[in-house]
Design a protein around this motif. Structure first.
Motif, PDB file in Angstrom:
ATOM      1  N   CYS A   1      -9.193  -3.182   2.255  1.00  0.00           N
ATOM      2  CA  CYS A   1      -8.361  -4.270   1.736  1.00  0.00           C
ATOM      3  C   CYS A   1      -7.899  -5.164   2.889  1.00  0.00           C
ATOM      4  CB  CYS A   1      -7.171  -3.688   0.984  1.00  0.00           C
ATOM      5  SG  CYS A   1      -6.240  -4.908   0.065  1.00  0.00           S
TER       6      CYS A   1
ATOM      7  N   GLY B   1      -2.386   0.359  -5.435  1.00  0.00           N
ATOM      8  CA  GLY B   1      -2.046   0.078  -4.042  1.00  0.00           C
ATOM      9  C   GLY B   1      -2.456   1.208  -3.119  1.00  0.00           C
ATOM     10  N   ARG B   2      -2.258   2.441  -3.593  1.00  0.00           N
ATOM     11  CA  ARG B   2      -2.635   3.601  -2.781  1.00  0.00           C
ATOM     12  C   ARG B   2      -4.154   3.676  -2.604  1.00  0.00           C
ATOM     13  NH1 ARG B   2       0.357   5.186   0.659  1.00  0.00           N
ATOM     14  NH2 ARG B   2      -0.194   7.387   0.586  1.00  0.00           N
TER      15      ARG B   2
ATOM     16  N   LEU C   1      -5.142   1.085  -0.040  1.00  0.00           N
ATOM     17  CA  LEU C   1      -4.836   1.501   1.328  1.00  0.00           C
ATOM     18  C   LEU C   1      -5.822   2.567   1.789  1.00  0.00           C
ATOM     19  CD1 LEU C   1      -1.647   1.869   3.210  1.00  0.00           C
ATOM     20  CD2 LEU C   1      -2.924   3.992   2.937  1.00  0.00           C
TER      21      LEU C   1
ATOM     22  N   VAL D   1       5.047   4.354   3.774  1.00  0.00           N
ATOM     23  CA  VAL D   1       3.635   4.008   3.948  1.00  0.00           C
ATOM     24  C   VAL D   1       3.167   4.631   5.273  1.00  0.00           C
ATOM     25  CG1 VAL D   1       4.004   1.821   5.209  1.00  0.00           C
ATOM     26  CG2 VAL D   1       1.953   2.113   3.780  1.00  0.00           C
TER      27      VAL D   1
ATOM     28  N   ILE E   1      -0.412  -2.856   4.247  1.00  0.00           N
ATOM     29  CA  ILE E   1      -1.339  -3.969   4.010  1.00  0.00           C
ATOM     30  C   ILE E   1      -0.561  -5.280   3.997  1.00  0.00           C
ATOM     31  CG2 ILE E   1      -3.141  -4.862   2.508  1.00  0.00           C
ATOM     32  CD1 ILE E   1      -3.394  -2.054   1.296  1.00  0.00           C
TER      33      ILE E   1
ATOM     34  N   GLY F   1       0.802  -1.224   0.000  1.00  0.00           N
ATOM     35  CA  GLY F   1       0.000   0.000   0.000  1.00  0.00           C
ATOM     36  C   GLY F   1       0.833   1.271   0.000  1.00  0.00           C
TER      37      GLY F   1
END
Lengths: 340, 340
Positions: free
Chosen positions: B216, B207-208, B211, B143, B149, B82
């Motif tokens: 997720c 991925g962002r 998150l 992150v 994640i 993430g």
């Protein structure tokens, strides 16, 4: 590499699974590791590769020595910034002629070094290689914000110093390559030289003392020999430096072995490398105070020369021997031999 | 490697010298780099190695492709937590049959990827290798604290999803290895498959979004094929998963090429790898909201199955096709062929 072998390697590396703490949120076993530096600290990051036949031979380094040195060389880079190491990522490419036991030995050395330096393996990659074994280690450490010791802060008037002894690793390699059977015995006369080559120690405590002193100008670790390290400092700082041949701290047994084998110990000190001592510059007014702190910690610190004005954009490195001064080239045994 | 060659390599890497900012205190050119993560962020760290003949061939990947993919595979690992990537350390071991121009090409690819992902090269090591070229890249990213994640958070009732298309990279490799001259032309019918193999993109934005959604469960990137990634999630989370054969997002041209070449496109999707898409689990109640955010960003997200209770300590991965369910093994084309 077959899946079973990967499982085996996962076993080797699983020793630091779990037990996340002290800023480590995610360790081994996910896509990536996650951590926070301690408050008021920055992250220090460096990476060194070691390649079979280029950086080591099975004949001169045990698997465990190879793993140990790969970690040491990186921890030494962190120490040369005044920091300490926290984490390691280990990338290993294993060639077919390495047995699982030998690979286990490499990891044993890696974990022994990690224990010695208080470092935790948090990631890496294990792959196969067609020919030579490759070991690439990334070490992440910490240093107080804004206080990392740079190469570029050497100033005229400062003295040049080195910790410990230099040339020992190169002497040890010479023993291993050219000594006879009795010479290389662990209990033998040159055992300390062999140890210096096979199991060098990074000078973390010395680096911390230097940072805490606030008196250190520039700092490097001796991975490529004194000449190369001093040149890097001279160029980054745009200064010249002069060092005294008779002040270079060379162990007595290195001198004795050099005499017996017809070698020049200063050549090992200046062009050998892998001593992982720290070399740098200090404010002249602080030398005695720093020396006292080093003495209290039982670490040798030797003043070997001074930083000079030098022409801008023309840094120079000179070696003083009696009344004569000669230029020290960056690298190359050949140049050095001409001086002899 | 000779000193002159090192100077050359220093030239290649000097493109990111200077200009320290945004938390980077020391970049290239010292013993180590020094940086701070942004406030409220943790550091994400991972490392991947690519070895000539094992991971790539000169015949199927240009030097620039090799450099690009080495960065991509690491950025992808950071995306699978993430996070986003910030810095790279590049360790390269160059064998004699690689010309300086080819090495330059590798760095061109590395820097092109760094530009695409907003990553800065802050360190590394350049050494020589006796035989195969080795490229080991460490990527450091960021992150939000405590929000990475993990693989271990898949829960029964969640759905299984994947971003983009899978199997394209393996199909592209098949074109490169088995296609004829006209097939592999850049403007040819299979150009997108070849591109998927040679220039895969890490799914940082996906991925962002995942998150930020807070929906997720578990997340992995597809580096080793869907089967391997799903197994990792199942084992880490102690759950079973079932995916539907007819929901796996495979490009039309991949299906067409598979048909022509007598291959199974699902084999590429499950056991090919290097698609660098993200695969994971989502709270069922949040699927429509997440899908809407992905649609707005122009990113494909496909629900391909669901997480099931499964017996503790006996995670399972099943493939549903019509009324039949078969177990999907972790790896191995042979097992997969038995299913066909």
């Amino acid at each position: 590499m077959a899946h079973d072998e990967f499982s085996l390697i996962r076993q080797w590396t699983s020793r630091s699974d779990g037990q996340e703490k002290d800023g480590l949120t995610v360790g081994l076993g996910d896509d990536a590791a996650v951590f926070s530096p301690a408050p008021e600290m920055e992250v220090v990051a460096c990476c060194d590769a070691m390649v079979e036949t280029v950086h080591f031979l099975k004949e001169t380094m045990s698997p465990s020595d190879i793993g140990y040195k790969a970690v040491t060389s990186n921890v030494s880079d962190v120490a040369a910034m005044g920091g300490y190491a926290r984490y390691a990522l280990v990338s290993i490419a294993v060639a077919p002629h390495w047995t699982p036991e030998e690979c286990q030995g490499i990891y044993d050395g890696i974990y022994a070094a990690c224990e010695a330096y208080n470092v935790r393996v948090i990631g890496g990659d294990t792959v196969s290689a067609p020919d030579a074994l490759h070991l690439s280690v990334t070490v992440l450490g910490e240093v107080e914000k804004g206080r990392a010791i740079r190469r570029s802060q050497a100033r005229p008037g400062q003295v040049v110093f080195v910790t410990g002894h230099v040339g020992s690793s190169a002497a040890g390699l010479h023993v291993l390559l050219h000594g006879d059977q009795t010479t290389v015995e662990p209990s033998g006369r040159w055992a300390k030289l062999i140890e210096a080559h096979q199991r060098p120690r990074a000078q973390v405590e010395a680096g911390r003392l230097l940072l805490e002193s606030g008196a250190c100008g520039a700092l490097n670790d001796v991975s490529d020999g004194l000449a190369s390290e001093l040149w890097e400092i001279a160029e980054a700082s745009a200064v010249s430096m002069c060092v005294d041949a008779d002040k270079i701290p060379v162990r007595e047994d290195v001198r004795a072995y050099a005499l017996l084998s017809g070698q020049d110990p200063l050549k090992w000190a200046f062009y050998g490398g892998e001593d992982y001592q720290l070399v740098g510059t200090l404010e002249k007014s602080q030398v005695e105070a720093v020396r006292a702190r080093f003495a209290a910690a039982g670490i040798l610190l030797t003043v070997i020369g001074e930083v000079e004005e030098g022409k801008p954009a023309q840094p120079k490195l000179s070696l003083r021997s009696g009344d004569s001064r000669t230029d020290l080239p960056k690298a190359g045994y050949n140049h050095f031999r001409q001086r002899e």
